[in-house]
Motif scaffolding. Sequence first.
Motif, short mmCIF file in Angstrom:
data_model
loop_
_atom_site.label_atom_id
_atom_site.label_comp_id
_atom_site.label_asym_id
_atom_site.label_seq_id
_atom_site.Cartn_x
_atom_site.Cartn_y
_atom_site.Cartn_z
N GLY A 15 43.23 -13.95 73.77
CA GLY A 15 42.83 -13.62 75.12
C GLY A 15 44.00 -13.29 76.03
N VAL A 16 45.22 -13.61 75.62
CA VAL A 16 46.39 -13.36 76.46
C VAL A 16 46.60 -11.86 76.67
CG1 VAL A 16 48.88 -13.59 76.64
CG2 VAL A 16 47.51 -15.52 75.88
N ALA A 17 46.37 -11.08 75.61
CA ALA A 17 46.56 -9.63 75.74
C ALA A 17 45.59 -9.04 76.74
CB ALA A 17 46.40 -8.95 74.37
N ALA A 18 44.35 -9.53 76.72
CA ALA A 18 43.37 -9.03 77.67
C ALA A 18 43.77 -9.39 79.10
CB ALA A 18 41.99 -9.60 77.35
N ALA A 19 44.25 -10.62 79.28
CA ALA A 19 44.66 -11.03 80.62
C ALA A 19 45.82 -10.18 81.11
CB ALA A 19 45.05 -12.51 80.60
N ALA A 20 46.77 -9.90 80.21
CA ALA A 20 47.92 -9.09 80.59
C ALA A 20 47.50 -7.69 81.00
CB ALA A 20 48.90 -9.02 79.43
N GLY A 52 46.99 -4.01 72.69
CA GLY A 52 47.49 -5.36 72.52
C GLY A 52 46.41 -6.33 72.08
N ALA A 53 45.24 -6.19 72.66
CA ALA A 53 44.12 -7.05 72.28
C ALA A 53 43.68 -6.76 70.85
CB ALA A 53 42.95 -6.87 73.25
N ARG A 54 43.67 -5.47 70.47
CA ARG A 54 43.27 -5.12 69.11
C ARG A 54 44.26 -5.70 68.09
NH1 ARG A 54 42.14 -0.05 71.61
NH2 ARG A 54 43.99 0.92 70.70
N ILE A 383 32.37 -24.24 73.47
CA ILE A 383 32.75 -24.29 72.06
C ILE A 383 34.27 -24.33 71.94
CG2 ILE A 383 30.66 -23.21 71.16
CD1 ILE A 383 32.15 -20.56 71.00
N PRO A 384 34.78 -25.13 71.00
CA PRO A 384 36.23 -25.31 70.89
C PRO A 384 36.93 -24.23 70.08
CG PRO A 384 35.11 -26.77 69.34
CD PRO A 384 34.03 -26.08 70.13
N ARG A 385 36.19 -23.27 69.54
CA ARG A 385 36.79 -22.22 68.70
C ARG A 385 36.97 -20.94 69.52
NH1 ARG A 385 32.74 -24.22 67.10
NH2 ARG A 385 31.48 -22.37 67.30
N HIS A 386 38.22 -20.52 69.72
CA HIS A 386 38.46 -19.30 70.47
C HIS A 386 37.98 -18.09 69.70
CE1 HIS A 386 41.88 -21.57 72.66
NE2 HIS A 386 40.73 -21.70 73.30
N GLN A 387 37.46 -17.13 70.44
CA GLN A 387 36.93 -15.90 69.87
C GLN A 387 37.82 -14.72 70.23
OE1 GLN A 387 33.96 -16.25 67.91
NE2 GLN A 387 34.54 -18.39 68.28
N ALA A 388 37.66 -13.62 69.51
CA ALA A 388 38.48 -12.43 69.74
C ALA A 388 38.06 -11.72 71.03
CB ALA A 388 38.35 -11.47 68.56
N PRO A 439 34.04 -10.92 64.09
CA PRO A 439 33.77 -9.85 65.05
C PRO A 439 32.97 -8.70 64.43
CG PRO A 439 36.08 -10.50 65.11
CD PRO A 439 35.48 -11.17 63.92
N LEU A 440 32.06 -8.14 65.21
CA LEU A 440 31.37 -6.93 64.78
C LEU A 440 32.36 -5.78 64.66
CD1 LEU A 440 28.13 -7.09 66.95
CD2 LEU A 440 28.24 -7.22 64.46
N SER A 441 33.39 -5.80 65.50
CA SER A 441 34.42 -4.77 65.49
C SER A 441 35.77 -5.38 65.83
CB SER A 441 34.08 -3.66 66.49
OG SER A 441 35.16 -2.76 66.64
N THR A 442 36.82 -4.85 65.25
CA THR A 442 38.17 -5.28 65.62
C THR A 442 38.83 -4.28 66.56
OG1 THR A 442 39.12 -4.19 63.68
CG2 THR A 442 38.47 -6.50 63.43
#
Length: 500
Positions: A15-20, A52-54, A383-388, A439-442
């Motif tokens: 999630g850091v790339a998205a925030a950036a 970056g997120a990809r 949920i404790p599992r981070h998602q893409a 993920p359905l898509s990367t």
Amino acid sequence: MTLLNDPRTRRSRLGVAAAAAGLLAALLTAGPATATPDPGDAPTATQKVSEGARAEVRDAIADGEIPGQDEIVHSDNIEHLANIPKDALPGTNSDLAFQGKYAFAGNYDGFRVFDLSNPRAPKTVAQVLCPGSQNDISVSGDLLFLSTDSSRSDDSCQSTTQPATEKSSWEGMKVFDISDKRNPKYVAAVETACGSHTHTLVPERRNVYIYVSSYSPSATYPDCQPPHDGISVIKVPRHAPEKAALVGFPVLFPGEGPDGGGNPGGPTNPGVSKTTGCHDITVLPSEDLAAGACMGDGLLFSLKDPEHPKVIDRVQDNVNFSFWHSATFNQTADKVVFTDELGGGGAATCNATVGPNRGADGIYDIVGKGDRRELVFRGYFKIPRHQADTENCVAHNGSLIPVKGKDLMVQAWYQGGISVWDFTHSSRPKEIAYFERGPLSTETMVTGGSWSAYYYNGYIYSNDITKGFDVLKLSDRRTDPAKRVRVDELNVQTQPDYFD
């Protein structure tokens, strides 16, 4: 020293790339959140994400931090028994209802009926084409109810999309006769102000009352004028459903001005939805109680007079809640779990940057007696599992798992999958099982994942937006007592008294 190749480090950075790239700021400050995605007759929406997120997604998969594209992973106490892909109804899968050996699965193009006699191999017994998002669904006796919250040319199942600015457009409730599960028959329709995004049944012996939740009025919509500060109430005679009719519009947010007295949203409360109606209501008929998730507000109200519900208490969370989406009582009626659908179900909010308190569940204790009862906040669960960042993920529809003395719940999190969690200690909730797909898509954000995940007569059933109908078996000493509990009918927003 930070080890960039340590999977735990990289996982915490999802999630850091998205925030950036500024996406997080847009998500949190862009004003009122939208509700669940409403593509109507359009294909499933996709959104571009940054390079970056990809790259972050690809690295996380390569390091085993998240499952690969479409890969199924789950905790040891869950078994995936079956998946039934979409068939004649290609639209978005939505909510679920149950009766006897049957499951009724909503879809933006209509609904599907499954025979659950063998949970490892459900059989389709009917598919009904009747477009109109989001086709929120429930059943009672020989009747099935379907919500239409997209502007249609008329109330038929052959209708087409039509602008809400046209007076002739129709939105509201549809009623079907399901005495023959293989051949449901459309018998009635009732138009309601601003349509029916969701609905909740308050069943009686002779009649079924329907609380219709809808929102987002506009001065340009002839049939959806502001202030829209309440809910529509429909009365359906069981033996004459063709006489179904609107019997009232109780105001839940009295106040002066064009928007009534609900949460004003931004800019007063930045990032919070302005309350212009309710998104969903859950009733507990055995206690004459209801909980309303109403955009910027959470409500507790009395059902002693079902045509005139009375608000007992109202709460807001203008720090962490963006869109009050749904509600679940515990069995002893001294707690309510509210969900926050941050980003409207179409955003990646299950990552380290968004954090554990947004797009989460809020747990409230009910304290006091009678009409003096109050909702008191105790804690959040996410949920404790981070998602893409290519996975839409946020708290969504779930149900109780009936175990005496425990507060257990199964819940859908879109592409975050399905979580089983324990909120017996309101301020210390914890996950005890999970199931998810990669993920359905990367490369792009594609809307998908579990819309609804409910426990019914020993199994968990999920309606996945794109992948279809899933059946799961949960085997855990904490939840196993629920396998002995049986109900004849389940509409999750009309919660049964499992131990009466």
